[in-house]
Design a protein around this motif. Structure first.
Motif: not given
Ligand code: PGA
Length: 254
Positions: A104-107, A142-150, A152-154, A195-198
């Motif tokens: 399963e990918t982040n997308s 890795v964690v940042e990438d999983q959060l950004s990809g997971g 995305l657009n939420l 916090r920085s994403k939202y």
């Protein structure tokens, strides 16, 4: 302090009779208890039985995975609407076993998260690094990438109240737990990333569970960390006494 959330991931274990027996013991042990949010995640085929056992209790029941699609020709898949229909309120998304064994990918995880929200299910989004990634000092990346990809657009509205489980892959089912300090450090990083994403409100509304070899002997120390808001428990959740001990440890921090 946030209300702690203890979730039991039963994985691909138990017979129907065993699943019912475990559910009944937990139901009795948790009667009238609401100091901590508690959820159980049995195999798909036992969900309806377990939902029925917990129907008059405060315990949540959820699935370990779901389809990203709504309905149609997707042989072998289970939709969010089906889970909702039988009484599930929660779903685990992006568990490391789904990521590593089933590619399963982040997308894909992002699509599943969107499908869960569309069906009014509360997702637990799992993130975490593998041993070689920790060794290479890539945990944050890795964690940042999983959060950004997971995520995305939420929107922050959609993400508010989300549960994120930090589960270092090297600690799952291995008996090797992250130290409370190691776990707390990554939890703080996850909170800051949110916090920085939202925004601060959204970041504070999110519960971050720790997962990976949590048991009745180490739960208290982990749950006592300021950034740890609960646990996603695998192996130890199959033993009602251990799981109830973990829940009562969590109550002292709720
Ligand atoms: P474990 O599993 O507690 O058996 O390490 C945790 C998980 O995979 O959620």
């Amino acid at each position: 302090m946030k209300k702690q959330f203890i979730a039991g991931n039963w994985k691909m274990n138990l017979t129907l009779e065993e699943a019912r027996g475990l559910a009944r013991k937990l139901c009795d042990g948790l009667a009238g208890f609401d100091a901590v949010d508690v959820g159980v995640f049995p195999s798909f085929v036992y969900l309806k039985d377990v939902c029925d056992i917990f129907s008059d209790s405060n315990v949540f029941v959820g699935a370990q995975n779901m389809s990203m699609e709504q309905c149609g020709a997707f042989t072998g898949e289970v939709s969010g609407a089906m889970l909702r229909d039988i009484g599930c309120t929660h779903v685990i998304i992006g568990h490391s076993e789904r990521r590593t064994i089933y590619q399963e990918t982040n997308s894909m995880i992002n699509s599943k998260l969107k499908a869960s929200l569309l069906n009014n299910l509360n997702p637990i989004l799992c993130v975490g690094e593998r041993q070689e990634e920790r060794d290479a000092d890539k945990t944050r990346e890795v964690v940042e990438d999983q959060l950004s990809g997971g995520l995305l657009n939420l929107t922050s509205e959609e993400v508010k109240g989300l549960t994120i489980a930090y589960e270092p892959v090297w600690a799952i089912g291995t008996g090797k737990t992250a130290t409370p300090e190691q776990a707390n450090e990554v939890h703080a990083f996850i909170r800051n990333t949110m916090r920085s994403k939202y925004d601060d409100d959204t970041a504070q509304s999110i519960r971050i569970q720790y997962g990976g070899s949590v048991n009745a002997g180490n739960a208290k120390e982990l749950l006592g960390q300021p950034e740890i808001d609960g646990a996603l428990v695998g192996g130890a959740s199959l033993d009602p006494n251990s799981f109830l001990d973990i829940v009562s440890d969590a109550a002292s921090f709720s």
